[in-house]
Write an enzyme that holds these catalytic residues in place. Sequence first.
Site, PDB file in Angstrom:
ATOM      1  N   CYS A   1      52.540 -13.615 -53.502  1.00 42.74           N
ATOM      2  CA  CYS A   1      52.138 -13.328 -54.884  1.00 42.74           C
ATOM      3  C   CYS A   1      50.731 -13.821 -55.202  1.00 42.74           C
ATOM      4  O   CYS A   1      50.180 -13.471 -56.247  1.00 42.74           O
ATOM      5  CB  CYS A   1      53.126 -13.964 -55.855  1.00 42.74           C
ATOM      6  SG  CYS A   1      54.826 -13.358 -55.670  1.00 42.74           S
TER       7      CYS A   1
ATOM      8  N   HIS B   1      45.182 -23.298 -48.909  1.00 40.10           N
ATOM      9  CA  HIS B   1      46.183 -22.785 -47.966  1.00 40.10           C
ATOM     10  C   HIS B   1      46.813 -23.975 -47.259  1.00 40.10           C
ATOM     11  O   HIS B   1      46.138 -24.744 -46.590  1.00 40.10           O
ATOM     12  CB  HIS B   1      45.481 -21.873 -46.951  1.00 40.10           C
ATOM     13  CG  HIS B   1      46.413 -20.929 -46.236  1.00 40.10           C
ATOM     14  ND1 HIS B   1      47.524 -21.352 -45.574  1.00 40.10           N
ATOM     15  CD2 HIS B   1      46.382 -19.582 -46.091  1.00 40.10           C
ATOM     16  CE1 HIS B   1      48.136 -20.307 -45.035  1.00 40.10           C
ATOM     17  NE2 HIS B   1      47.464 -19.216 -45.347  1.00 40.10           N
TER      18      HIS B   1
ATOM     19  N   HIS C   1      41.764 -20.296 -72.062  1.00 38.32           N
ATOM     20  CA  HIS C   1      42.957 -19.499 -71.786  1.00 38.32           C
ATOM     21  C   HIS C   1      43.449 -19.744 -70.358  1.00 38.32           C
ATOM     22  O   HIS C   1      42.647 -19.963 -69.442  1.00 38.32           O
ATOM     23  CB  HIS C   1      42.671 -18.008 -71.981  1.00 38.32           C
ATOM     24  CG  HIS C   1      42.016 -17.688 -73.296  1.00 38.32           C
ATOM     25  ND1 HIS C   1      42.695 -17.717 -74.489  1.00 38.32           N
ATOM     26  CD2 HIS C   1      40.727 -17.354 -73.588  1.00 38.32           C
ATOM     27  CE1 HIS C   1      41.866 -17.401 -75.464  1.00 38.32           C
ATOM     28  NE2 HIS C   1      40.673 -17.182 -74.955  1.00 38.32           N
TER      29      HIS C   1
ATOM     30  N   HIS D   1      50.628 -17.396 -62.753  1.00 36.41           N
ATOM     31  CA  HIS D   1      51.532 -16.405 -62.162  1.00 36.41           C
ATOM     32  C   HIS D   1      52.955 -16.564 -62.678  1.00 36.41           C
ATOM     33  O   HIS D   1      53.558 -17.638 -62.589  1.00 36.41           O
ATOM     34  CB  HIS D   1      51.516 -16.514 -60.642  1.00 36.41           C
ATOM     35  CG  HIS D   1      52.599 -15.730 -59.968  1.00 36.41           C
ATOM     36  ND1 HIS D   1      52.806 -14.389 -60.201  1.00 36.41           N
ATOM     37  CD2 HIS D   1      53.565 -16.111 -59.083  1.00 36.41           C
ATOM     38  CE1 HIS D   1      53.839 -13.972 -59.491  1.00 36.41           C
ATOM     39  NE2 HIS D   1      54.318 -14.997 -58.809  1.00 36.41           N
TER      40      HIS D   1
ATOM     41  N   ASN E   1      58.762 -10.590 -62.727  1.00 30.71           N
ATOM     42  CA  ASN E   1      57.796 -11.022 -61.712  1.00 30.71           C
ATOM     43  C   ASN E   1      57.260  -9.768 -61.017  1.00 30.71           C
ATOM     44  O   ASN E   1      57.952  -9.172 -60.188  1.00 30.71           O
ATOM     45  CB  ASN E   1      58.480 -11.958 -60.707  1.00 30.71           C
ATOM     46  CG  ASN E   1      57.512 -12.500 -59.665  1.00 30.71           C
ATOM     47  OD1 ASN E   1      56.425 -11.970 -59.462  1.00 30.71           O
ATOM     48  ND2 ASN E   1      57.922 -13.559 -58.977  1.00 30.71           N
TER      49      ASN E   1
END
Length: 491
Positions: free
Chosen positions: A220, A299, A384, A388, A421
Amino acid sequence: MTMNEKKKTGLENEQIESVKLKYVKLGYYYLVSNALHLSVIITLFCLIFLTHPSTFATQEMFLLSISMGFLAAIYSTRRPGRNVYLVNFACFKPGKDRMVGKELFLQLCNDSEYFTRESVGFIKKISERSGLGERTYGSTALMQIPVIKTMKEARNETEAVMFGAIDEVLGKTGVKPGDIGIVVVNSSLFNPSPSLAATIVNHYKLRQNVVTYNLGGMGCSAGIISIDLAKQLLQVHGESYALVVSTENLTSNWYKGNNRAMLVTNCLFRVGGAAILLSNRSSDRCQAKYELVCTLRTHTSADDRSYNCAFQQEDETNEVGVSLSKDLMSVASEALKANITALGPSVLPVSEQLLFLATFFLRRALKMKIMKPYVPNFKLAFEHFCIHAGGRSVLDELEKSLGLLPMHMEPSRMTLYRFGNTSSSSLWYEMAYLEAKGRIKKRDRVWQIGFGSVFKCNSCVWRALKQIDPTMEINPWIDEIDEFPVEVPLK
């Protein structure tokens, strides 16, 4: 407390302190790196003033010229390249015939030949706690009994989403397909041949020298990875447009087994996608909505827990699904900490950075364990937040970790409630929500936070170039924005 429990608690505390130290060292590295050039300039002024105090005033303009030249040299070596602008974007909104509420979803699962009664009960439990509302969208192929899980239906789903979003963004901007020089598409689990990027080139008859990339298997968070890739290409490319398309496919990834760790994805994911048009043309600044400030990718899949937290594999009956680990929340938290620690020095006021370092020093060096670790106030850096919409529990945890207010979480929670989602495209439904509410003012800063499998946490920062007038916008929220926000019931 037994001796073993004390040892275990001690080891856990040591690990926590070690992790905190790692993040602080990383943040301190970035802070020092950014402050180096400033210290050189200050030193240069001091030396000139000490050695020639009497002539300093008469040579003021000369010294100013030297310092400006020095700053220009630093800027030219550190500047990444062309500015990148977000001209406009579009989010796909399916028709009402594809709307699937909780009752219909449960009925489809109950009538399915794949799920046991126990699994249907589990699906009901997850659905009630998910934060999803009654008007999310499902795949046509999955809303039938039996499910039509074929390559043809999967292609039909993705093409409808991609072409719908692309048609809208091209219509908004007036950009012709032939002007697009770069295409970046991301879809984590659906990667057919010809590729989705090639499908776009064929459908819109793009030029032969168009640069295309098709990103797969990146979860995602791949939407921001796509933006980062497009940014790097635009910064070294001639004047051009880059089209970024973020989507996922439900038809090909519907899990037909009864493994509970794999059933969760069926309950959360829904149909959606977004198309984003970027430009490196200075002439587009006037019409563009946002300027890209920075992107940052973290990562953590070198760690085994992170690598295994969302794993596509067969279950006990050889049905393919994505298994979500119980370590997901802790892994996500660690990835977020690493990402914001690296991002902080670039966006936070100096006062917040100094408070963080001072608190750490008092706790670490002076052994003041009573004092809690200081969490930087990111509300001072951004107006703002687009986080996710992965699930309700994830949003709850991030709201707490970042010290955000309900209004900051509203775009994410309402996107999860209204659209579910939608994987990597959820950030753009959230941005569209802010625009439809009329909250984007000129010079406002928007922080997009994406996270996904194995584990990646990525940030993207935008600065608004104009005030967004909702009456002039076309997006999936416009015709119903007055209904939001809604109260999402707790189960």
